[in-house]
Design an enzyme around this catalytic site. Structure first.
Site, PDB file in Angstrom:
ATOM      1  N   TYR A 141       0.869  -1.237   0.059  1.00  0.00           N
ATOM      2  CA  TYR A 141      -0.069   0.007  -0.069  1.00  0.00           C
ATOM      3  C   TYR A 141       0.911   1.266   0.052  1.00  0.00           C
ATOM      4  O   TYR A 141       0.390   2.244  -0.663  1.00  0.00           O
ATOM      5  CB  TYR A 141      -0.792   0.056   1.378  1.00  0.00           C
ATOM      6  CG  TYR A 141      -2.136  -0.810   1.128  1.00  0.00           C
ATOM      7  CD1 TYR A 141      -2.112  -2.024   1.175  1.00  0.00           C
ATOM      8  CD2 TYR A 141      -3.495  -0.327   1.179  1.00  0.00           C
ATOM      9  CE1 TYR A 141      -3.381  -2.770   0.679  1.00  0.00           C
ATOM     10  CE2 TYR A 141      -4.773  -0.855   1.181  1.00  0.00           C
ATOM     11  CZ  TYR A 141      -4.429  -2.021   0.918  1.00  0.00           C
ATOM     12  OH  TYR A 141      -5.713  -2.877   0.822  1.00  0.00           O
ATOM     13  N   LYS A 191       3.481 -15.302   3.639  1.00  0.00           N
ATOM     14  CA  LYS A 191       3.829 -16.103   2.293  1.00  0.00           C
ATOM     15  C   LYS A 191       5.327 -16.376   2.204  1.00  0.00           C
ATOM     16  O   LYS A 191       6.183 -15.794   1.258  1.00  0.00           O
ATOM     17  CB  LYS A 191       3.222 -15.177   1.101  1.00  0.00           C
ATOM     18  CG  LYS A 191       3.433 -16.069  -0.254  1.00  0.00           C
ATOM     19  CD  LYS A 191       2.322 -17.320  -0.358  1.00  0.00           C
ATOM     20  CE  LYS A 191       2.753 -18.151  -1.739  1.00  0.00           C
ATOM     21  NZ  LYS A 191       2.012 -19.214  -1.836  1.00  0.00           N
ATOM     22  N   ASP A 223      -2.323 -18.549   1.330  1.00  0.00           N
ATOM     23  CA  ASP A 223      -3.267 -19.357   0.500  1.00  0.00           C
ATOM     24  C   ASP A 223      -3.810 -20.554   1.415  1.00  0.00           C
ATOM     25  O   ASP A 223      -5.059 -20.683   1.360  1.00  0.00           O
ATOM     26  CB  ASP A 223      -2.501 -19.921  -0.784  1.00  0.00           C
ATOM     27  CG  ASP A 223      -1.343 -20.591  -0.363  1.00  0.00           C
ATOM     28  OD1 ASP A 223      -0.862 -20.476   0.953  1.00  0.00           O
ATOM     29  OD2 ASP A 223      -0.709 -21.322  -1.328  1.00  0.00           O
ATOM     30  N   ASP A 247      -6.035  -7.011   4.257  1.00  0.00           N
ATOM     31  CA  ASP A 247      -7.341  -6.540   3.676  1.00  0.00           C
ATOM     32  C   ASP A 247      -8.060  -7.643   2.883  1.00  0.00           C
ATOM     33  O   ASP A 247      -9.447  -7.752   3.136  1.00  0.00           O
ATOM     34  CB  ASP A 247      -6.939  -5.854   2.446  1.00  0.00           C
ATOM     35  CG  ASP A 247      -7.950  -5.115   1.662  1.00  0.00           C
ATOM     36  OD1 ASP A 247      -9.079  -4.528   2.107  1.00  0.00           O
ATOM     37  OD2 ASP A 247      -7.755  -5.102   0.309  1.00  0.00           O
ATOM     38  N   ASP A 251     -12.196  -9.220   4.321  1.00  0.00           N
ATOM     39  CA  ASP A 251     -13.464  -9.571   3.878  1.00  0.00           C
ATOM     40  C   ASP A 251     -14.118 -10.865   3.417  1.00  0.00           C
ATOM     41  O   ASP A 251     -15.120 -11.179   3.801  1.00  0.00           O
ATOM     42  CB  ASP A 251     -13.402  -8.912   2.087  1.00  0.00           C
ATOM     43  CG  ASP A 251     -13.457  -7.382   2.096  1.00  0.00           C
ATOM     44  OD1 ASP A 251     -13.231  -6.768   2.910  1.00  0.00           O
ATOM     45  OD2 ASP A 251     -14.002  -7.087   0.902  1.00  0.00           O
TER      46      ASP A 251
HETATM   47  C1  IPM Z   1     -10.674  -1.498   3.665  1.00  0.00           C
HETATM   48  C2  IPM Z   1     -10.411  -0.977   2.394  1.00  0.00           C
HETATM   49  C3  IPM Z   1      -9.482   0.043   2.042  1.00  0.00           C
HETATM   50  C4  IPM Z   1      -8.351  -0.734   2.200  1.00  0.00           C
HETATM   51  C5  IPM Z   1      -9.646   0.862   0.671  1.00  0.00           C
HETATM   52  C6  IPM Z   1     -10.915   1.433   0.626  1.00  0.00           C
HETATM   53  C7  IPM Z   1      -8.356   1.830   0.606  1.00  0.00           C
HETATM   54  O1  IPM Z   1     -10.731  -1.870   1.278  1.00  0.00           O
HETATM   55  O2  IPM Z   1     -10.638  -0.793   4.608  1.00  0.00           O
HETATM   56  O3  IPM Z   1     -10.363  -2.739   3.774  1.00  0.00           O
HETATM   57  O4  IPM Z   1      -7.780  -1.471   1.137  1.00  0.00           O
HETATM   58  O5  IPM Z   1      -7.401  -0.717   3.058  1.00  0.00           O
HETATM   59 MG    MG Z   2     -10.771  -3.886   2.227  1.00  0.00          MG
END
Ligand code: IPM
Ligand code: MG
Length: 366
Positions: A141, A191, A223, A247, A251
């Protein structure tokens, strides 16, 4: 206590869910006798539209002079074709960096009332209670160099993953400290079979673990961790990982527990913490009043816990959310076939009601 906050509603469903989160915050503050001082500022696409800067100077200033920041979401397809530094996301990344928020905590909990919302069998997901600790200021990032150069047809894109020992050590300590207060297990995800960054990561984390003899440390490649997360989510306690892996896995954890709309986050470690739901701006459902406000509401609970050490107040919100879910209330992301979903504001009002009831019950028993 005086709670001086900057509110950054941001883009997409950000303003809708933030509005409900603030109403819940106000109810808690009133019930427990705290004084709120709220200042609202712009970030992301909203700020770009107004001032051509995804993180205007007065927004940073307000954040740096407050005790905590509550953020909705950033991201808008209107700015997809803009260069990187003029995208809404750049505002969020700069905010994290300006506030020194290197530790991103993302709890993923399976609420008993929502077992049937998971795509996994109820017996697999029941009891899942994971704390993802994501390093937030390093890796791909922020690594330099980064660029796209060359002529169309033969362009080259570069991103750089970098991690220094101090950055690994400080996030590892956050994970170990949290594990001490929970199930005393840390799984470090990397990894290391391919990446130098991960080899250093594993070495430093292993070294840190020696200071926490009560915590059981294990390692997994990302993975394999992704697979285990859907096969046996309840085996996980604290997951410690670098920025990009965190990240992605957070999710996925949202999907495992039934909806990303439920996930809250705390970005801490610097002078001012940022609290935001994990779901993002969801432009496809923005403005329809159907977004799930629970991720934002639960982020307020994390704020009360981590920025103000108000544990009773934080638990009150968490218990109110559980109570509302136990009553069967669900937003569109959680409903079963044939059910009518609650709107964003109806869900928020129910949590406000539950907070007031729980706080009153507590007063009566005190
Ligand atoms: C998160 C989001 C952010 C990230 C984006 C919006 C920059 O996906 O907070 O998980 O990748 O950190
Ligand atoms: Mg995210």
């Amino acid at each position: 206590m005086l709670l001086k906050l900057t509110i950054l509603p941001g883009d997409g469903i950000g303003p809708e869910v933030t509005e409900q989160a603030v109403l819940v915050l106000q109810a808690v503050a009133e019930a427990f006798g705290h004084h709120l001082e709220l200042e609202q500022k712009t970030i992301g696409g909203a700020a770009l539209a107004a001032s051509n800067d995804p993180l205007p100077a007065d927004t940073i200033k307000a954040c740096l002079t407050s005790s905590a920041v509550l953020l909705g979401a950033v991201g808008s397809p209107a700015f997809d074709h803009y260069p990187n530094h003029l995208r809404p996301e750049a505002g969020l990344l700069r905010l994290r960096r300006e506030l020194g928020a290197y530790a991103n905590l993302r709890p993923a909990i399976c609420f008993p009332a929502l077992e049937d919302c998971s795509p996994l069998r109820a017996d697999l997901v029941r009891g899942t209670d994971i704390m993802i600790v994501r390093e937030l200021l390093g890796g791909l990032y922020f690594g330099e160099p980064r660029s796209i150069t060359g002529d169309p047809g033969s362009r080259i894109a570069i991103n750089t993953m970098t991690y220094g020992e101090p950055a690994i050590e400080r996030i590892a300590r956050v994970a170990f400290d949290l594990a001490m207060k929970r199930g005393k297990k840390v799984l470090s995800v990397d990894k290391a079979n391919v990446l130098e960054c991960s080899r250093l990561w594993r070495e430093v984390v292993t070294r840190c673990a020696k200071d926490y003899p009560g915590v059981q440390l294990s390692h997994m490649y990302v993975d394999s961790a992704a697979m285990s997360l859907v096969q046996r989510p309840k085996d996980f306690d604290v997951i410690l990982t670098e920025n990009m892996f965190g990240d992605i896995l957070s999710d996925q954890a949202g999907g495992v527990v039934g909806s990303l709309g439920l996930l809250a986050s705390a970005s801490i470690g610097g002078p001012v913490g940022v609290y935001e739901p994990v779901h993002g701006s969801a432009p496809d459902i923005a403005g329809k009043g159907i977004a799930n406000p629970l991720g934002a509401i639960l982020s307020v609970a994390l704020m009360l816990r981590h920025s103000f050490e108000l544990e009773r107040e934080a638990s009150c919100i968490e218990n109110a959310v559980s109570a509302v879910l136990n009553e069967g209330s669900r937003t569109a992301d959680l409903i079963r076939v044939g059910e009518t979903p609650k709107s964003t504001s109806a869900m928020g009002s129910q949590v406000v009601g539950a907070v007031k009831e729980l706080a009153a019950a507590k007063r009566r028993s005190a």
